[in-house]
Scaffold this active site. Sequence first.
Site, PDB file in Angstrom:
ATOM      1  N   LYS A   1     -42.698  -1.827  10.428  1.00 15.45           N
ATOM      2  CA  LYS A   1     -42.697  -2.183   9.011  1.00 15.45           C
ATOM      3  C   LYS A   1     -43.568  -3.419   8.728  1.00 15.45           C
ATOM      4  O   LYS A   1     -43.920  -4.166   9.648  1.00 15.45           O
ATOM      5  CB  LYS A   1     -41.248  -2.396   8.551  1.00 15.45           C
TER       6      LYS A   1
ATOM      7  N   TYR B   1     -38.794   7.297   0.875  1.00 21.84           N
ATOM      8  CA  TYR B   1     -37.384   6.880   0.831  1.00 21.84           C
ATOM      9  C   TYR B   1     -36.616   7.531  -0.323  1.00 21.84           C
ATOM     10  O   TYR B   1     -35.615   6.976  -0.772  1.00 21.84           O
ATOM     11  CB  TYR B   1     -37.299   5.357   0.737  1.00 21.84           C
TER      12      TYR B   1
ATOM     13  N   ASN C   1     -36.221  -5.267   8.561  1.00 17.28           N
ATOM     14  CA  ASN C   1     -35.670  -4.981   9.886  1.00 17.28           C
ATOM     15  C   ASN C   1     -36.695  -4.408  10.871  1.00 17.28           C
ATOM     16  O   ASN C   1     -36.341  -3.752  11.845  1.00 17.28           O
ATOM     17  CB  ASN C   1     -34.447  -4.078   9.747  1.00 17.28           C
TER      18      ASN C   1
ATOM     19  N   HIS D   1     -38.644   1.526  11.550  1.00 14.46           N
ATOM     20  CA  HIS D   1     -37.986   2.732  11.043  1.00 14.46           C
ATOM     21  C   HIS D   1     -38.004   3.788  12.136  1.00 14.46           C
ATOM     22  O   HIS D   1     -38.968   3.886  12.891  1.00 14.46           O
ATOM     23  CB  HIS D   1     -38.741   3.286   9.819  1.00 14.46           C
TER      24      HIS D   1
ATOM     25  N   GLU E   1     -40.866  13.674   8.052  1.00 19.16           N
ATOM     26  CA  GLU E   1     -41.533  12.363   8.049  1.00 19.16           C
ATOM     27  C   GLU E   1     -42.873  12.405   8.788  1.00 19.16           C
ATOM     28  O   GLU E   1     -43.840  11.764   8.358  1.00 19.16           O
ATOM     29  CB  GLU E   1     -40.599  11.308   8.648  1.00 19.16           C
TER      30      GLU E   1
HETATM   31  O1  CDP Z   1     -33.388   2.598   8.570  1.00 20.33           O
HETATM   32  P1  CDP Z   1     -31.977   3.112   8.779  1.00 20.33           P
HETATM   33  O2  CDP Z   1     -31.927   4.621   8.931  1.00 20.33           O
HETATM   34  O3  CDP Z   1     -31.266   2.396   9.894  1.00 20.33           O
HETATM   35  O4  CDP Z   1     -31.139   2.714   7.456  1.00 20.33           O
HETATM   36  P2  CDP Z   1     -31.020   3.463   6.050  1.00 20.33           P
HETATM   37  O5  CDP Z   1     -29.599   3.331   5.619  1.00 20.33           O
HETATM   38  O6  CDP Z   1     -31.602   4.836   6.094  1.00 20.33           O
HETATM   39  O7  CDP Z   1     -31.869   2.553   5.070  1.00 20.33           O
HETATM   40  C1  CDP Z   1     -33.280   2.654   5.018  1.00 20.33           C
HETATM   41  C2  CDP Z   1     -33.858   1.249   4.928  1.00 20.33           C
HETATM   42  O8  CDP Z   1     -33.455   0.651   3.688  1.00 20.33           O
HETATM   43  C3  CDP Z   1     -33.356   0.275   5.985  1.00 20.33           C
HETATM   44  O9  CDP Z   1     -34.033   0.403   7.222  1.00 20.33           O
HETATM   45  C4  CDP Z   1     -33.602  -1.062   5.328  1.00 20.33           C
HETATM   46  O10 CDP Z   1     -34.970  -1.478   5.420  1.00 20.33           O
HETATM   47  C5  CDP Z   1     -33.295  -0.746   3.861  1.00 20.33           C
HETATM   48  N1  CDP Z   1     -31.918  -1.107   3.452  1.00 20.33           N
HETATM   49  C6  CDP Z   1     -31.714  -2.223   2.632  1.00 20.33           C
HETATM   50  O11 CDP Z   1     -32.672  -2.904   2.258  1.00 20.33           O
HETATM   51  N2  CDP Z   1     -30.436  -2.579   2.242  1.00 20.33           N
HETATM   52  C7  CDP Z   1     -29.374  -1.845   2.631  1.00 20.33           C
HETATM   53  N3  CDP Z   1     -28.151  -2.203   2.240  1.00 20.33           N
HETATM   54  C8  CDP Z   1     -29.564  -0.716   3.455  1.00 20.33           C
HETATM   55  C9  CDP Z   1     -30.843  -0.378   3.854  1.00 20.33           C
HETATM   56 MG    MG Z   2     -32.312   6.111   7.553  1.00 18.58          MG
END
Ligand code: CDP
Ligand code: MG
Length: 145
Positions: free
Chosen positions: A11, A51, A114, A117, A128
Site C-alpha cells: 500500500k 474496495y 496497514n 493487502h 482482484e
Molecule cells: O485488508 P483486510 O482484508 O485485512 O481488512 P478489510 O476488513 O477487508 O478492510 C480493507 C481495508 O480497509 C483494510 O486493510 C484497511 O486498510 C481498511 N480499514 C479501515 O481503514 N478501517 C477499518 N475499521 C477496517 C478496515
Molecule cells: Mg479484506
Amino acid sequence: MSKERTFSIVKPDAVLAGKTGAIVQHLTDGGLKPIAMKLVHLSQEQAKGFYHVHRERPFFGDLVKFMTSGPCLVQVLEGENAIAKNRELMGATDSKKAAAGTIRQKFGTDIERNAAHGSDAPETAKYEIGFFFSGAELAALGVTP
Ligand code: CDP
Ligand code: MG
C-alpha cells in the site's frame, strides 16, 4: 497441498516509506513467489471499484483517500496455499494488533495504514488479479490461467 495464486498490494504508506523491497522479500522468504508485479497510482474510481464491498462502511471515504495518496505495488503471488499463507504473513488488519514479526506489525501504523493487502478467498483472488492484470499482460509473462 496445492499451488495457488493470490493478489497482493504493497500500500502507499509502505511504498512511500521505502519498504517495498523488504515486504516483497518477506513474502518471498515465506514461500510466495511474485509472478507478476507493477507500480500503479490508483484513481478514485479504481480505488472505489477495488474496495466496493466496503462502500457502505464508515471508513470507506478515508480508505479511498489513503489508497489514492501515492503509488502502490500490485502483484500476483504463487505458492502452496498462497491465499492463507499471504494473510498469515501479513497479520491482523489492525497494525497495532498484528502479531510480532508480521508485515502489518513491522511496516504498518494502524487499522487503515496497514502496509499490505491480500485476497481473502479464491474468488476474490481471481477477481482482484483480473482487476489489475489483463490476460494479455499475464500471458506475456508466461502466466497462464
Ligand atoms: O485488508 P483486510 O482484508 O485485512 O481488512 P478489510 O476488513 O477487508 O478492510 C480493507 C481495508 O480497509 C483494510 O486493510 C484497511 O486498510 C481498511 N480499514 C479501515 O481503514 N478501517 C477499518 N475499521 C477496517 C478496515
Ligand atoms: Mg479484506
